[in-house]
Design an enzyme around this catalytic site. Sequence first.
Site, short mmCIF file in Angstrom:
data_model
loop_
_atom_site.label_atom_id
_atom_site.label_comp_id
_atom_site.label_asym_id
_atom_site.label_seq_id
_atom_site.Cartn_x
_atom_site.Cartn_y
_atom_site.Cartn_z
N GLU A 187 -0.88 -8.96 -1.23
CA GLU A 187 -1.63 -8.60 -0.19
C GLU A 187 -2.68 -7.51 -0.15
O GLU A 187 -2.71 -6.53 0.09
CB GLU A 187 -0.29 -7.92 0.72
CG GLU A 187 -0.78 -7.90 2.28
CD GLU A 187 -0.01 -7.11 3.16
OE1 GLU A 187 0.41 -5.86 2.85
OE2 GLU A 187 0.90 -7.86 3.82
N HIS B 203 13.87 2.95 15.37
CA HIS B 203 13.82 3.47 13.68
C HIS B 203 15.03 4.68 13.62
O HIS B 203 14.97 5.27 14.76
CB HIS B 203 12.42 4.03 13.51
CG HIS B 203 12.03 4.04 11.99
ND1 HIS B 203 12.29 5.16 11.22
CD2 HIS B 203 11.38 2.93 11.24
CE1 HIS B 203 11.92 4.63 10.01
NE2 HIS B 203 11.37 3.58 9.99
N ARG C 74 4.16 6.93 11.44
CA ARG C 74 4.10 8.64 11.53
C ARG C 74 2.95 9.03 12.16
O ARG C 74 3.08 10.35 12.67
CB ARG C 74 3.96 9.11 10.03
CG ARG C 74 4.94 9.84 9.41
CD ARG C 74 5.13 9.98 8.12
NE ARG C 74 4.71 8.86 7.32
CZ ARG C 74 4.44 8.56 5.83
NH1 ARG C 74 3.86 9.48 5.26
NH2 ARG C 74 4.32 7.31 5.34
N GLU D 173 -1.75 5.25 3.01
CA GLU D 173 -1.71 3.77 2.70
C GLU D 173 -3.26 3.37 2.56
O GLU D 173 -3.29 2.42 1.53
CB GLU D 173 -0.92 2.72 3.80
CG GLU D 173 0.52 3.12 3.75
CD GLU D 173 0.96 4.18 4.42
OE1 GLU D 173 0.26 4.76 5.04
OE2 GLU D 173 2.27 4.19 4.80
N ASP E 298 0.69 -1.06 -0.11
CA ASP E 298 -0.13 0.04 0.07
C ASP E 298 0.78 1.19 0.07
O ASP E 298 0.37 2.18 0.51
CB ASP E 298 -0.72 0.03 1.15
CG ASP E 298 -0.18 -0.43 2.64
OD1 ASP E 298 0.85 -0.11 2.32
OD2 ASP E 298 -0.79 -0.95 3.65
N HIS F 136 7.27 3.20 15.04
CA HIS F 136 7.73 4.18 13.89
C HIS F 136 6.65 4.88 13.34
O HIS F 136 6.87 5.62 12.62
CB HIS F 136 8.66 3.39 12.92
CG HIS F 136 7.93 2.62 11.87
ND1 HIS F 136 7.30 1.21 12.29
CD2 HIS F 136 7.73 2.72 10.81
CE1 HIS F 136 6.62 0.89 11.26
NE2 HIS F 136 6.91 1.76 10.46
N1 UDP Z 1 11.64 -5.34 10.70
C1 UDP Z 1 13.18 -5.53 10.69
N2 UDP Z 1 14.05 -5.02 11.37
C2 UDP Z 1 13.64 -4.27 12.48
C3 UDP Z 1 12.34 -4.06 12.69
C4 UDP Z 1 11.48 -4.68 11.62
O1 UDP Z 1 13.80 -6.32 9.72
O2 UDP Z 1 14.39 -3.45 13.21
C5 UDP Z 1 11.12 -6.13 9.79
C6 UDP Z 1 9.93 -6.84 10.36
O3 UDP Z 1 10.39 -8.56 10.41
C7 UDP Z 1 8.88 -6.60 9.35
C8 UDP Z 1 9.16 -5.33 8.69
O4 UDP Z 1 10.32 -5.18 9.04
O5 UDP Z 1 8.95 -7.89 8.28
C9 UDP Z 1 7.96 -4.64 9.01
O6 UDP Z 1 8.38 -3.29 8.48
P1 UDP Z 1 7.94 -2.02 9.19
O7 UDP Z 1 7.40 -2.12 10.60
O8 UDP Z 1 8.79 -0.92 8.89
O9 UDP Z 1 6.72 -1.64 8.25
P2 UDP Z 1 5.05 -2.26 8.17
O10 UDP Z 1 4.76 -3.68 8.37
O11 UDP Z 1 4.53 -1.54 9.47
O12 UDP Z 1 4.47 -1.75 6.87
#
Ligand code: UDP
Length: 387
Positions: free
Chosen positions: A118, A242, A211, A132, A96, A209
């Site tokens: 997804e 982050h 926003r 998103e 997204d 993290h």
């Molecule tokens: N992740 C990572 N390192 C970290 C924190 C998260 O590799 O320090 C991975 C986690 O395993 C997951 C993905 O990043 O697969 C999630 O990313 P994020 O939280 O940035 O985005 P969202 O899923 O909320 O879009």
Amino acid sequence: MKTIMIVYGTRPEGIKIAPLVLALSRAHSLKPLVVSTRQHTDMLDQVNTFFGITPDVTLDVFRSNPSLNLLSARILDQLDPLLVEHAPDALLVQGDTTTVMAAGIAAFYRRIPLVHLEAGLRSGNIMSPYPEEANRKIVSQIAALHLAPTPEARDNLLGEHVRPENIAVTGNTVIDALHYTVSQDVPFTDPSVQKVVDSGRRILLVTSHRRESIGEPMQHTARALAQIADLFPEDVILFPIHKNPAVRDIFVPALDPKPNVVFTEPLDYPQFAHALDASHIVLTDSGGVQEEAPSLGKPVLVLRDNTERPEAITAGTVKLVGTDTERIVFEVTRLKNNPDTYRAMATAVNPYGDGHATERSIAAIEQLLGIGTRKPDFAPHVVPRVA
Ligand code: UDP
């Protein structure tokens, strides 16, 4: 041989397309052409390196911190000649982000069938997550094939009048990636993380993290974590933080003097998966982590007021706790003091996947392109956890 262009730009997109790109690279019917918008730089490179993926083309669209409008315009502008040159048989996007929305429109305008991996996640609030929720709704209007991770996601699409024959329920490829990753031997490069994991102390793994949480809500979370650190000195809060300075400015001053809080740079994906595996409780506002943790039997407290992933709440493995200080402390304390509550959350079935989303996705794409037949839809109730 047919070609499918795959466009992505962030770490979570990189993780979720990786099993698909790897499987397609071995397939004989469909060749992947990988295009990166490189929204994330180092974090995405780490994922690409771990999975051995090298993008065929990298766009230059994120320079000088563009507005969402300029970013969209650049993606449309730079992708269009590639669509003309390569004339892919389909274009796939995952999730997204603005990359997904703009690449989707570029494909649609060139009459290239759009595949949405997804598909069908909805928070129900167009402003959260922003942008998103709008991005994924826009893509659902123009996709030719919707790869929905769960039956709930399919139902969201049906509710928006997407034709049932254009939806396949696949499970989420993030679980395929996780199964592979936790089966690999991965050392921690940060000695402080290795020390925490080796100590045998219970780990509360935290990520935050988003926003929309920056400011007051995140300050409340920071206050809750400080109280939790004091209440449970025998445990360790492990916090891969982050890189966004606004996030660091909130959490670091609130928690840094605490002896049982360990900050680390964002872990690369394989190390994060192993940290997740070593943890006792997970507090997060991440979407992907909500999907991954249940596969490893970890209770997740979600630091958000809403989620586009209600399946795990229904399954009982994830709980929405928001960013209220008292509520977060209360829920952690409950999990710590009540083994039955902990066990109920830790042993629930993962509704997000069984590790076979990749093959279901490829079969559905092959059917779309007239070169194969679909597999039966993913049915969550028969999913075992990763051992
Ligand atoms: N992740 C990572 N390192 C970290 C924190 C998260 O590799 O320090 C991975 C986690 O395993 C997951 C993905 O990043 O697969 C999630 O990313 P994020 O939280 O940035 O985005 P969202 O899923 O909320 O879009």
